[in-house]
Motif scaffolding. Sequence first.
Motif, PDB file in Angstrom:
ATOM      1  N   THR A   8       0.838  -1.206   0.000  1.00 16.23           N
ATOM      2  CA  THR A   8       0.000   0.000   0.000  1.00 16.23           C
ATOM      3  C   THR A   8       0.870   1.251   0.000  1.00 16.23           C
ATOM      4  O   THR A   8       0.617   2.202  -0.740  1.00 16.23           O
ATOM      5  CB  THR A   8      -0.950  -0.004   1.211  1.00 16.23           C
ATOM      6  OG1 THR A   8      -1.755  -1.180   1.157  1.00 16.23           O
ATOM      7  CG2 THR A   8      -1.844   1.223   1.218  1.00 16.23           C
ATOM      8  N   ALA A   9       1.928   1.256   0.816  1.00 17.37           N
ATOM      9  CA  ALA A   9       2.832   2.405   0.864  1.00 17.37           C
ATOM     10  C   ALA A   9       3.594   2.571  -0.444  1.00 17.37           C
ATOM     11  O   ALA A   9       3.762   3.694  -0.936  1.00 17.37           O
ATOM     12  CB  ALA A   9       3.808   2.259   2.036  1.00 17.37           C
ATOM     13  N   VAL A  10       4.041   1.492  -1.038  1.00 17.20           N
ATOM     14  CA  VAL A  10       4.755   1.553  -2.318  1.00 17.20           C
ATOM     15  C   VAL A  10       3.850   2.123  -3.396  1.00 17.20           C
ATOM     16  O   VAL A  10       4.282   2.935  -4.228  1.00 17.20           O
ATOM     17  CB  VAL A  10       5.283   0.157  -2.714  1.00 17.20           C
ATOM     18  CG1 VAL A  10       5.755   0.127  -4.163  1.00 17.20           C
ATOM     19  CG2 VAL A  10       6.409  -0.268  -1.778  1.00 17.20           C
ATOM     20  N   ASN A  11       2.583   1.745  -3.386  1.00 14.23           N
ATOM     21  CA  ASN A  11       1.631   2.243  -4.380  1.00 14.23           C
ATOM     22  C   ASN A  11       1.380   3.750  -4.259  1.00 14.23           C
ATOM     23  O   ASN A  11       0.824   4.346  -5.170  1.00 14.23           O
ATOM     24  CB  ASN A  11       0.312   1.484  -4.290  1.00 14.23           C
ATOM     25  CG  ASN A  11       0.419   0.095  -4.850  1.00 14.23           C
ATOM     26  OD1 ASN A  11       1.269  -0.189  -5.686  1.00 14.23           O
ATOM     27  ND2 ASN A  11      -0.422  -0.799  -4.378  1.00 14.23           N
ATOM     28  N   ASP A  12       1.806   4.346  -3.138  1.00 11.85           N
ATOM     29  CA  ASP A  12       1.673   5.797  -2.993  1.00 11.85           C
ATOM     30  C   ASP A  12       2.598   6.549  -3.944  1.00 11.85           C
ATOM     31  O   ASP A  12       2.411   7.736  -4.178  1.00 11.85           O
ATOM     32  CB  ASP A  12       1.965   6.230  -1.554  1.00 11.85           C
ATOM     33  CG  ASP A  12       0.845   5.846  -0.597  1.00 11.85           C
ATOM     34  OD1 ASP A  12      -0.252   5.484  -1.074  1.00 11.85           O
ATOM     35  OD2 ASP A  12       1.074   5.922   0.622  1.00 11.85           O
ATOM     36  N   GLY A  13       3.606   5.868  -4.477  1.00  5.73           N
ATOM     37  CA  GLY A  13       4.459   6.474  -5.488  1.00  5.73           C
ATOM     38  C   GLY A  13       5.655   7.252  -4.967  1.00  5.73           C
ATOM     39  O   GLY A  13       6.324   7.919  -5.737  1.00  5.73           O
ATOM     40  N   GLY A  14       5.945   7.167  -3.698  1.00  2.15           N
ATOM     41  CA  GLY A  14       7.116   7.863  -3.165  1.00  2.15           C
ATOM     42  C   GLY A  14       8.404   7.165  -3.549  1.00  2.15           C
ATOM     43  O   GLY A  14       8.410   6.070  -4.103  1.00  2.15           O
ATOM     44  N   ARG A  15       9.512   7.785  -3.216  1.00  2.15           N
ATOM     45  CA  ARG A  15      10.821   7.212  -3.536  1.00  2.15           C
ATOM     46  C   ARG A  15      11.312   6.251  -2.470  1.00  2.15           C
ATOM     47  O   ARG A  15      12.259   5.506  -2.690  1.00  2.15           O
ATOM     48  CB  ARG A  15      11.843   8.323  -3.704  1.00  2.15           C
ATOM     49  CG  ARG A  15      11.535   9.167  -4.942  1.00  2.15           C
ATOM     50  CD  ARG A  15      12.627  10.116  -5.186  1.00  2.15           C
ATOM     51  NE  ARG A  15      13.901   9.396  -5.116  1.00  2.15           N
ATOM     52  CZ  ARG A  15      15.035   9.850  -5.542  1.00  2.15           C
ATOM     53  NH1 ARG A  15      15.092  11.041  -6.075  1.00  2.15           N
ATOM     54  NH2 ARG A  15      16.139   9.154  -5.439  1.00  2.15           N
ATOM     55  N   ARG A  16      10.693   6.260  -1.288  1.00  6.87           N
ATOM     56  CA  ARG A  16      11.131   5.364  -0.226  1.00  6.87           C
ATOM     57  C   ARG A  16       9.960   5.013   0.685  1.00  6.87           C
ATOM     58  O   ARG A  16       8.941   5.700   0.710  1.00  6.87           O
ATOM     59  CB  ARG A  16      12.277   5.961   0.571  1.00  6.87           C
ATOM     60  CG  ARG A  16      11.950   7.263   1.206  1.00  6.87           C
ATOM     61  CD  ARG A  16      13.205   7.947   1.742  1.00  6.87           C
ATOM     62  NE  ARG A  16      12.787   9.216   2.294  1.00  6.87           N
ATOM     63  CZ  ARG A  16      12.911   9.555   3.547  1.00  6.87           C
ATOM     64  NH1 ARG A  16      13.519   8.756   4.396  1.00  6.87           N
ATOM     65  NH2 ARG A  16      12.475  10.700   3.977  1.00  6.87           N
ATOM     66  N   VAL A  17      10.151   3.934   1.432  1.00  4.25           N
ATOM     67  CA  VAL A  17       9.165   3.440   2.389  1.00  4.25           C
ATOM     68  C   VAL A  17       9.921   3.086   3.658  1.00  4.25           C
ATOM     69  O   VAL A  17      11.000   2.506   3.596  1.00  4.25           O
ATOM     70  CB  VAL A  17       8.446   2.184   1.837  1.00  4.25           C
ATOM     71  CG1 VAL A  17       7.599   1.524   2.895  1.00  4.25           C
ATOM     72  CG2 VAL A  17       7.607   2.535   0.626  1.00  4.25           C
ATOM     73  N   SER A  18       9.366   3.435   4.814  1.00  6.65           N
ATOM     74  CA  SER A  18       9.955   3.042   6.091  1.00  6.65           C
ATOM     75  C   SER A  18       9.068   1.993   6.738  1.00  6.65           C
ATOM     76  O   SER A  18       7.845   2.103   6.724  1.00  6.65           O
ATOM     77  CB  SER A  18      10.048   4.236   7.047  1.00  6.65           C
ATOM     78  OG  SER A  18      10.925   5.207   6.543  1.00  6.65           O
TER      79      SER A  18
END
Length: 75
Positions: A8-18
Amino acid sequence: MTELLVATAVNDGGRRVSLHLADQDRQALIVVLSHQAGLAVTDERVLPAIAALGATSCGADTAQDGRRLWAVLDL
């Protein structure tokens, strides 16, 4: 559960996930931050899907540093 939170966080389209993990009193906390600001809190289907995987509780919120999704589960 972790896979769904991270996807879900990856699908937000940001460059990184914590991803943050913690345990206390025989429960585990999984927190994922997308680092993508300006998003809606979450898709209405995500939290019921997390709960269906056995989360004791779960939630989502947004802040300046992005969307945060979390789940608590019994160990």
